[in-house]
Structures are given as structure tokens and as C-alpha cells.
Motif scaffolding. Structure first.
Motif, PDB file in Angstrom:
ATOM      1  N   VAL A 105      -6.135 -18.305  -9.099  1.00 39.95           N
ATOM      2  CA  VAL A 105      -7.178 -19.323  -9.215  1.00 39.95           C
ATOM      3  C   VAL A 105      -7.182 -19.847 -10.650  1.00 39.95           C
ATOM      4  CG1 VAL A 105      -8.633 -18.354  -7.400  1.00 39.95           C
ATOM      5  CG2 VAL A 105      -8.961 -17.619  -9.761  1.00 39.95           C
ATOM      6  N   PRO A 106      -7.554 -21.117 -10.830  1.00 31.78           N
ATOM      7  CA  PRO A 106      -7.612 -21.659 -12.187  1.00 31.78           C
ATOM      8  C   PRO A 106      -8.835 -21.142 -12.930  1.00 31.78           C
ATOM      9  CG  PRO A 106      -8.364 -23.295 -10.608  1.00 31.78           C
ATOM     10  CD  PRO A 106      -7.887 -22.129  -9.811  1.00 31.78           C
ATOM     11  N   THR A 107      -8.672 -20.942 -14.214  1.00 28.30           N
ATOM     12  CA  THR A 107      -9.795 -20.588 -15.073  1.00 28.30           C
ATOM     13  C   THR A 107      -9.553 -21.229 -16.435  1.00 28.30           C
ATOM     14  OG1 THR A 107     -10.977 -18.767 -16.188  1.00 28.30           O
ATOM     15  CG2 THR A 107      -8.685 -18.367 -15.612  1.00 28.30           C
ATOM     16  N   GLY A 108     -10.333 -22.260 -16.737  1.00 29.93           N
ATOM     17  CA  GLY A 108     -10.121 -23.002 -17.972  1.00 29.93           C
ATOM     18  C   GLY A 108      -8.752 -23.659 -17.975  1.00 29.93           C
ATOM     19  N   ASN A 109      -7.970 -23.379 -19.006  1.00 30.21           N
ATOM     20  CA  ASN A 109      -6.625 -23.930 -19.121  1.00 30.21           C
ATOM     21  C   ASN A 109      -5.560 -22.939 -18.668  1.00 30.21           C
ATOM     22  OD1 ASN A 109      -7.804 -26.205 -20.190  1.00 30.21           O
ATOM     23  ND2 ASN A 109      -7.429 -25.629 -22.308  1.00 30.21           N
ATOM     24  N   GLN A 110      -5.962 -21.940 -17.873  1.00 27.98           N
ATOM     25  CA  GLN A 110      -5.035 -20.905 -17.425  1.00 27.98           C
ATOM     26  C   GLN A 110      -5.257 -20.617 -15.939  1.00 27.98           C
ATOM     27  OE1 GLN A 110      -6.558 -18.167 -20.489  1.00 27.98           O
ATOM     28  NE2 GLN A 110      -4.505 -18.115 -21.377  1.00 27.98           N
ATOM     29  N   ARG A 111      -4.556 -19.640 -15.426  1.00 27.04           N
ATOM     30  CA  ARG A 111      -4.751 -19.192 -14.056  1.00 27.04           C
ATOM     31  C   ARG A 111      -4.834 -17.666 -14.055  1.00 27.04           C
ATOM     32  NH1 ARG A 111       1.183 -18.691 -11.451  1.00 27.04           N
ATOM     33  NH2 ARG A 111       2.413 -19.016 -13.341  1.00 27.04           N
ATOM     34  N   VAL A 112      -5.570 -17.123 -13.101  1.00 32.37           N
ATOM     35  CA  VAL A 112      -5.752 -15.681 -13.061  1.00 32.37           C
ATOM     36  C   VAL A 112      -5.400 -15.160 -11.667  1.00 32.37           C
ATOM     37  CG1 VAL A 112      -8.221 -15.883 -12.482  1.00 32.37           C
ATOM     38  CG2 VAL A 112      -7.359 -13.782 -13.522  1.00 32.37           C
ATOM     39  N   LEU A 113      -4.733 -14.022 -11.623  1.00 34.72           N
ATOM     40  CA  LEU A 113      -4.316 -13.395 -10.372  1.00 34.72           C
ATOM     41  C   LEU A 113      -5.499 -12.671  -9.742  1.00 34.72           C
ATOM     42  CD1 LEU A 113      -1.952 -12.502  -8.474  1.00 34.72           C
ATOM     43  CD2 LEU A 113      -1.681 -10.516  -9.987  1.00 34.72           C
ATOM     44  N   ILE A 114      -5.797 -12.996  -8.467  1.00 30.80           N
ATOM     45  CA  ILE A 114      -6.911 -12.318  -7.800  1.00 30.80           C
ATOM     46  C   ILE A 114      -6.461 -11.492  -6.603  1.00 30.80           C
ATOM     47  CG2 ILE A 114      -8.560 -14.092  -8.529  1.00 30.80           C
ATOM     48  CD1 ILE A 114      -8.643 -14.953  -5.531  1.00 30.80           C
ATOM     49  N   SER A 115      -5.219 -11.701  -6.124  1.00 34.55           N
ATOM     50  CA  SER A 115      -4.729 -10.916  -4.990  1.00 34.55           C
ATOM     51  C   SER A 115      -3.211 -10.897  -5.033  1.00 34.55           C
ATOM     52  CB  SER A 115      -5.226 -11.516  -3.668  1.00 34.55           C
ATOM     53  OG  SER A 115      -4.900 -10.676  -2.578  1.00 34.55           O
ATOM     54  N   ARG A 116      -2.604  -9.754  -4.674  1.00 33.89           N
ATOM     55  CA  ARG A 116      -1.144  -9.635  -4.771  1.00 33.89           C
ATOM     56  C   ARG A 116      -0.644  -8.544  -3.830  1.00 33.89           C
ATOM     57  NH1 ARG A 116       2.570 -11.298  -8.736  1.00 33.89           N
ATOM     58  NH2 ARG A 116       4.339  -9.943  -9.205  1.00 33.89           N
ATOM     59  N   VAL A 117       0.471  -8.811  -3.173  1.00 36.61           N
ATOM     60  CA  VAL A 117       1.151  -7.823  -2.341  1.00 36.61           C
ATOM     61  C   VAL A 117       2.601  -7.764  -2.793  1.00 36.61           C
ATOM     62  CG1 VAL A 117       1.905  -7.207  -0.021  1.00 36.61           C
ATOM     63  CG2 VAL A 117      -0.378  -8.174  -0.367  1.00 36.61           C
ATOM     64  N   GLU A 118       3.031  -6.609  -3.261  1.00 39.16           N
ATOM     65  CA  GLU A 118       4.397  -6.453  -3.746  1.00 39.16           C
ATOM     66  C   GLU A 118       5.370  -6.356  -2.569  1.00 39.16           C
ATOM     67  OE1 GLU A 118       5.400  -6.597  -6.791  1.00 39.16           O
ATOM     68  OE2 GLU A 118       3.479  -6.501  -7.857  1.00 39.16           O
ATOM     69  N   ALA A 119       6.532  -6.959  -2.734  1.00 40.17           N
ATOM     70  CA  ALA A 119       7.567  -6.929  -1.710  1.00 40.17           C
ATOM     71  C   ALA A 119       8.379  -5.643  -1.808  1.00 40.17           C
ATOM     72  CB  ALA A 119       8.485  -8.135  -1.875  1.00 40.17           C
ATOM     73  N   PRO A 120       9.112  -5.294  -0.735  1.00 40.83           N
ATOM     74  CA  PRO A 120       9.995  -4.117  -0.802  1.00 40.83           C
ATOM     75  C   PRO A 120      11.000  -4.232  -1.949  1.00 40.83           C
ATOM     76  CG  PRO A 120       9.783  -4.897   1.461  1.00 40.83           C
ATOM     77  CD  PRO A 120       9.128  -5.923   0.591  1.00 40.83           C
TER      78      PRO A 120
END
Length: 249
Positions: A105-120
Motif C-alpha cells: 500500500v502507498p504511504t507518503g512517497n513510499q510503499r509498505v508491505l502489508i501481506s506476503r506469501v513466500e514461494a517454494p
């Protein structure tokens, strides 16, 4: 205390917290004062208050975030609609594509990770929830492409030509060209921009008013995927973005 003074005090405290959180190393009083532009006496007073409330902690080498910030991060994961509905869809995308799947999601002039699923076949690096990245490299451009035009131009106008991970130089003009492509196609394929050897495909996530509120990205290293092959998952990613959007309201 007057309402205006209260507002300035709050903004200054947030500036201090953001300054400390943006560093991987402890910051000294002087470093925080320089980074925030606050007088050193004001900085020291704010640091004292934040330390007392456990939002910051002090060590011999400087200040770091304190344990009090963790319950807020946990509460966000429990309260934010996007953070709640994304994981099951990301797991499906990762299982089908065998690529790491994330939502930013965007936050100011950056983006922040809020959810992630790692691949095999995981990437050569891992990001924790809360990782902050640029809007001007890789998948961040999708969020920048659909940002308010005035704010978008402000970011581009201040952008200096930058060497990407593979040595290519990105200029304001080439950045604008990528944003135009994204606006026309509704997705973006990136190769070795932010991290050498990383290939990704990113699409926007919209709310019920057709506003872009987040992005979904799949990524892998060039040992298992390339820019042509990742396009095979374009429909998968666009469909996942629509599924997330439909559950936002």
C-alpha cells in the motif's frame, strides 16, 4: 496548550518516530535532530516522552523503536480489511505460479508491505511485513502511476537520474514513459530494477470508487523466470487483484 501547538507537538513526535524507524541502526540525539530539522533541545524533550511511553528505547549507541509499537502493528493486521482478505488469495497465487506474492500500500512517497506469501523457490532476500520500498522502482511504479497527478508530478520533478540494479539509468523521462505504459495496460513487468536478477509483475488493486489503494505483485529470480514467462501469469494476477477489490466493500 493551544490546539495549534498540540498539532505541532504531535507532528514533531511522529517525525521523530519515523526518523528512527527508517534507520536499521540506532540513531543518536544529534542524528535525529538533524534528520527531523528540530532543535536539539526540542528533540531531547520529545525523545524523553517517547522513551517514557516505550515507543522508543535508548541504548549506549542510540535510540531504536520500543516494544510499544508492536501492539499497534498487530492491531493493524487484525483491523485492516486489505490485510485480512489478502493472505488466502496470495497463497493461491503463490501455489499456482510458484512465485512470491505480496500486497503493498502507498504511504507518503513510499510503499509498505502489508501481506506476503513466500514461494517454494524463494527470492534471495526476504521482506518482513512493514518493509518500506520506493515508488519509483519495480512494482512501486504501479502505485505511482495512479497517484494524484499533482503529487505524482512532485515526485517525478524531484527525481534524480538513478542507476538501477542492472546498471541501467532511469531518468524522469523514462520513469514517465513507464507510468504511461502502466496506465495503458494496467500492469507492469520489472526486471532487475530494485534488485539484480529479480523479475516481477505488478497490478493495481482498486476500491469501490475505482481508486487504486494497493498493488499485488508476483516475483521470482531470473534463474527460474524471465520477463516473457512471467506474462503467462498476467491473467492470474489481474484476477487476484479483482478478487481482492471485490471483497473490500
Amino acid at each position: 496548550m493551544a490546539e495549534g501547538n498540540q498539532g505541532r507537538t504531535l507532528e514533531r513526535a511522529l517525525d521523530v518516530i519515523e526518523s528512527v524507524s527508517s534507520s536499521t541502526d540506532p540513531l543518536t540525539l544529534t542524528q535525529i535532530s538533524n534528520a527531523t530539522g528540530l532543535h536539539i533541545a526540542t528533540t531531547k524533550r520529545i525523545l524523553g516522552t517517547l522513551e517514557k511511553r516505550d515507543y522508543l528505547k535508548q541504548s549506549p549507541t542510540g535510540y531504536t523503536l520500543g516494544p510499544r509499537v508492536l501492539p499497534h502493528a498487530h492491531a493493524f493486521q487484525l483491523q485492516d480489511r486489505l490485510a485480512l482478505i489478502s493472505p488466502p488469495i496470495l497463497r493461491e497465487v503463490a501455489a499456482i505460479s510458484s512465485l512470491t506474492s505480496s500486497v503493498f500500500v502507498p504511504t507518503g512517497n513510499q510503499r509498505v508491505l502489508i501481506s506476503r506469501v513466500e514461494a517454494p523457490n524463494a527470492l534471495g532476500y526476504e521482506f518482513p511485513i512493514g518493509q518500506i520500498l520506493s515508488l519509483t522502482l519495480g512494482g512501486g511504479k504501479v502505485l505511482l502511476a495512479f497517484m494524484d497527478h499533482g503529487k505524482q508530478e512532485e515526485i517525478i520533478d524531484s527525481y534524480e537520474p538513478t542507476a538501477m540494479a542492472d546498471g541501467r539509468i532511469q531518468t524522469p523521462d523514462s520513469l514517465r514513459a513507464d507510468l504511461k505504459t502502466i496506465q495503458d495496460t494496467d500492469f507492469f513487468v520489472s526486471t532487475s530494477e530494485r534488485s539484480r536478477g529479480t523479475v516481477s509483475l505488478t497490478a493495481p488493486i482498486r476500491n469501490g470508487h475505482d481508486e487504486v489503494i494497493a498493488s499485488i505483485i508476483i516475483a521470482g529470480h531470473d534463474g527460474i523466470i524471465n520477463a516473457d514467462a512471467i506474462l503467462e501469469y498476467q491473467s492470474l494476477v489481474l484476477q487476484a487483484a479483482r478478487r481482492i477489490s471485490s471483497q473490500m466493500f
